[in-house]
Design a protein around this motif. Sequence first.
Motif: not given
Length: 213
Positions: A19-21, A54-59, A67-68, A126-136
Amino acid sequence: MRLVEQWRQIEAELPESWEDARLRLSLSDERSAGRALSLLASANSARRGSEIRFFSARRGAGTSPERVRRLLARLDAEQIDGRLELLEATEPSEAPAASRPTLAEAWDAALATLPPDWSDLYGEVQVTSTDYLDRAALLLSPLNPSRFDDRPAFRFRCAREFGYGASAGMVRRCFERLDADSIPGEIRILRALSDTRPLGTQGPVWYVGGKSV
């Protein structure tokens, strides 16, 4: 080894259901710590000497793995060297909830709620994150998608037999592309018409926010 490559190696070794690292970056030169901290600021980073955590989370609210990667690529571009280490990774404490339907399945379900004689619709994904906008946006391009606000969402038109918009089959194929790229989201039908018979035009027009769509 570049920081992006170190992160990819860490990702590959994480548990499948992580879930997070929590991560630690030990910089080779403490003089670069200030700049590194600035570049990693959006990842809720904290500095102690030549170390940055710092940390990263999948959701959720955490920094996504993609983003990392982008943040570390900026450090690589500025030749900021260091060693990236995994301090801790957490997994769900409870059994995961039932998986959500794919976008293609959600599209089928949305169409099933319409009257059998529907002819035109105005929809939104609507996608779940702005990280997906360009690809979507690229994968949805056959639908001529448009953005209307700050949400990571696209709107589109669909025509059952003729008129403005993509066919229902083309819409489904575009959603299958998002599914294949593991881009999650939600689909909504905002407006729909039945049995339209255009006269002197290709199809009906809706006005949304003072603009025709």
